[in-house]
Design an enzyme around this catalytic site. Structure first.
Site, mmCIF file in Angstrom:
data_model
loop_
_atom_site.group_PDB
_atom_site.id
_atom_site.type_symbol
_atom_site.label_atom_id
_atom_site.label_comp_id
_atom_site.label_asym_id
_atom_site.label_seq_id
_atom_site.Cartn_x
_atom_site.Cartn_y
_atom_site.Cartn_z
ATOM 1 N N GLU A 192 0.873 -1.183 0.000
ATOM 2 C CA GLU A 192 0.000 0.000 0.000
ATOM 3 C C GLU A 192 0.905 1.227 0.000
ATOM 4 O O GLU A 192 1.856 1.294 0.784
ATOM 5 C CB GLU A 192 -0.877 -0.014 1.265
ATOM 6 C CG GLU A 192 -1.656 1.273 1.465
ATOM 7 C CD GLU A 192 -2.515 1.260 2.733
ATOM 8 O OE1 GLU A 192 -2.919 0.180 3.203
ATOM 9 O OE2 GLU A 192 -2.766 2.355 3.256
ATOM 10 N N GLU A 197 -2.415 11.854 2.767
ATOM 11 C CA GLU A 197 -3.288 11.346 3.839
ATOM 12 C C GLU A 197 -3.158 12.247 5.060
ATOM 13 O O GLU A 197 -2.058 12.700 5.399
ATOM 14 C CB GLU A 197 -2.889 9.914 4.208
ATOM 15 C CG GLU A 197 -3.835 9.250 5.191
ATOM 16 C CD GLU A 197 -3.518 7.766 5.411
ATOM 17 O OE1 GLU A 197 -2.373 7.363 5.143
ATOM 18 O OE2 GLU A 197 -4.414 7.034 5.857
#
Ligand SMILES: *[C@@H]1O[C@H](CO)[C@@H](O)[C@H](O)[C@H]1NC(C)=O
Ligand SMILES: *[C@@H]1O[C@H](CO)[C@@H](O)[C@H](O)[C@H]1NC(C)=O
Ligand SMILES: *[C@@H]1O[C@H](CO)[C@@H](O)[C@H](O)[C@H]1NC(C)=O
Ligand SMILES: *[C@@H]1O[C@H](CO)[C@@H](O)[C@H](O)[C@H]1NC(C)=O
Ligand SMILES: *[C@@H]1O[C@H](CO)[C@@H](O)[C@H](O)[C@H]1NC(C)=O
Length: 380
Positions: A192, A197
């Site tokens: 990932e 974020e």
């Protein structure tokens, strides 16, 4: 081991005259007696050889450790070709809308494309110049979770240079937005890559993170301007915190948006994964503003990236495969909603889920706006 070898020396110290005991006395002149190998007893010879061996071992170990600490991959330029442009009114056509239960336990309902695109909700909207993805602001009592969206590219990638042109990032109490890549059905085995974020008011800037299966660490030499956080990328360590790098405050949220946003460029290749951030007024001239211009940029001229994940202690090629581009806005869940983060670190009011249910207007700032996503690939 070391103490045993040392015991091979005759014990001169206890002699009052500091000389070897009588039986070691030789006929050689005293000036040569200690320093000439011919005069050494067997014990002394063994001791000297042992010391030399230990010193040599120390030198070799130091050299190996030194070269390991300096190990760094070869990031020499690749020749990129533009393969995909996500932009304009067809922006969302190349994505699937994820509608299952939120894998990260958020207080959210991810709606299907029809609902998201409807005039009533209008949660995803693609205009000619930008695409918007947002959280519902109409429901005043969202008692089972608020409507939001999670999109996943229909195409999967195995390497490339990803240029995300972002006009606005979502923020506000309870929000957990991300622009990232993974293979959801093979997590964490295929890795990932979290490019953008943040949580809640996002006052700490952007966090870039890798999550992997066992055997991927960033405790190595890196060339980056961001601050590295935990260094083990394996999902079973540090409560699946991943190996993160934190940007400055204006790399995300209010400050970022006020500057008209900017570009995040992520290069994923065998040598490593690097992420650059450029605010609107500092975009490199080799990233064309004109989307019909297929000329490929070259990261070589971009200077130090914000985050650097070299392949030194992480086989990037084997840990990262078959990645979809994902964008979503989660609410509460296992990061934003943790009391230690939501209330303590970010000073958000009450309980996260109560806040989401009852404060529709608080989500006015919870939207992504993108100019384009461009993907370039190279033979690597
Ligand atoms: C949907 O949102 C876009 C962007 O904010 C806006 O331009 C458009 O008018 C909205 N459509 C409707 C039906 O409200
Ligand atoms: C690649 O990822 C997609 C999305 O997770 C998945 O549906 C597909 O099965 C994967 N492909 C392979 C070859 O595993
Ligand atoms: C880490 O991934 C493994 C699958 O490889 C999974 O079984 C485990 O629950 C995950 N742990 C965490 C903390 O995410
Ligand atoms: C395409 O973009 C590159 C990089 O910005 C630029 O050097 C080149 O002149 C552009 N080509 C055209 C035809 O505008
Ligand atoms: C964009 O570039 C294309 C070809 O590279 C050119 O034909 C077009 O005029 C350019 N558009 C603008 C607005 O500059």
């Amino acid at each position: 081991m070391y103490a045993q070898r040392m015991s091979g020396f005759p014990n001169y110290v206890n002699n009052s005259d500091g000389l070897p005991p009588p039986y070691t006395k030789s006929r050689e002149p005293r000036s040569r007696s200690r320093w000439s190998p011919k005069a050494w007893t067997r014990k002394v010879t063994i001791g000297v050889v042992a010391i030399a061996a230990v010193l040599l071992a120390v030198i070799i170990i130091a050299a190996v450790l030194g070269s390991r600490a300096n190990a760094y991959p070869d990031y020499s330029p690749l020749h990129y070709t533009l393969v995909d442009t996500y932009s304009g009114r067809t922006f969302f056509d190349n994505f699937n809308y994820f509608t299952g239960y939120d894998p990260t336990a958020g207080f959210v309902h991810y709606v299907p494309r029809e609902t998201a695109m409807s005039e009533q909700y209008n949660l995803t909207y693609a205009g000619s110049d930008s695409a918007i993805l947002r959280v519902d602001t109409s429901e005043t009592a969202a008692s089972t979770g608020r409507f939001s969206v999670r999109i996943e590219s229909k195409k999967q990638y195995n390497s490339g240079l990803f240029v995300f042109d972002i006009l606005n990032t979502p923020y506000g109490c309870s929000t957990w937005p991300a622009l990232w890549l993974t293979d959801q059905s093979n997590w964490p085995e295929r890795g990932e890559i979290d490019v953008v974020e943040a949580v809640n008011q996002a006052s700490n800037g952007n966090q870039m993170t890798l999550h992997t299966s066992k055997g991927c660490k960033m405790d190595v030499k890196r060339k980056e301007t961001g601050s590295s956080l935990t260094k083990n990328c394996w999902n079973e360590t540090e409560g699946n915190a991943g190996c993160g790098v934190q940007g400055e405050q204006d790399t995300y949220g209010q400050g970022f948006n006020a500057n008209g946003g900017g570009i995040y460029a992520m290069e994923w290749r065998t040598a490593g994964i690097r992420i650059w951030f450029f605010d609107r007024s500092n975009i490199p001239t080799d990233i064309p503003a004109n989307l019909t211009n297929t000329s490929a940029p070259n990261p070589e001229g971009w200077g130090k990236p914000l985050a650097d994940f070299p392949n030194t202690h992480c086989d990037i090629h084997n840990h990262f495969k078959n990645q979809s581009i994902i964008a979503n806005i989660d609410l509460c869940g296992t990061w934003a909603g943790e009391a230690s983060v939501y209330s303590k670190e970010d000073s958000c009011p009450g309980q996260c889920t109560d806040f989401v249910s009852n404060n529709a207007q608080a989500f006015e700032t919870a939207y992504w706006e993108w100019k384009s996503f461009r993907v370039y690939t190279a033979s690597d």
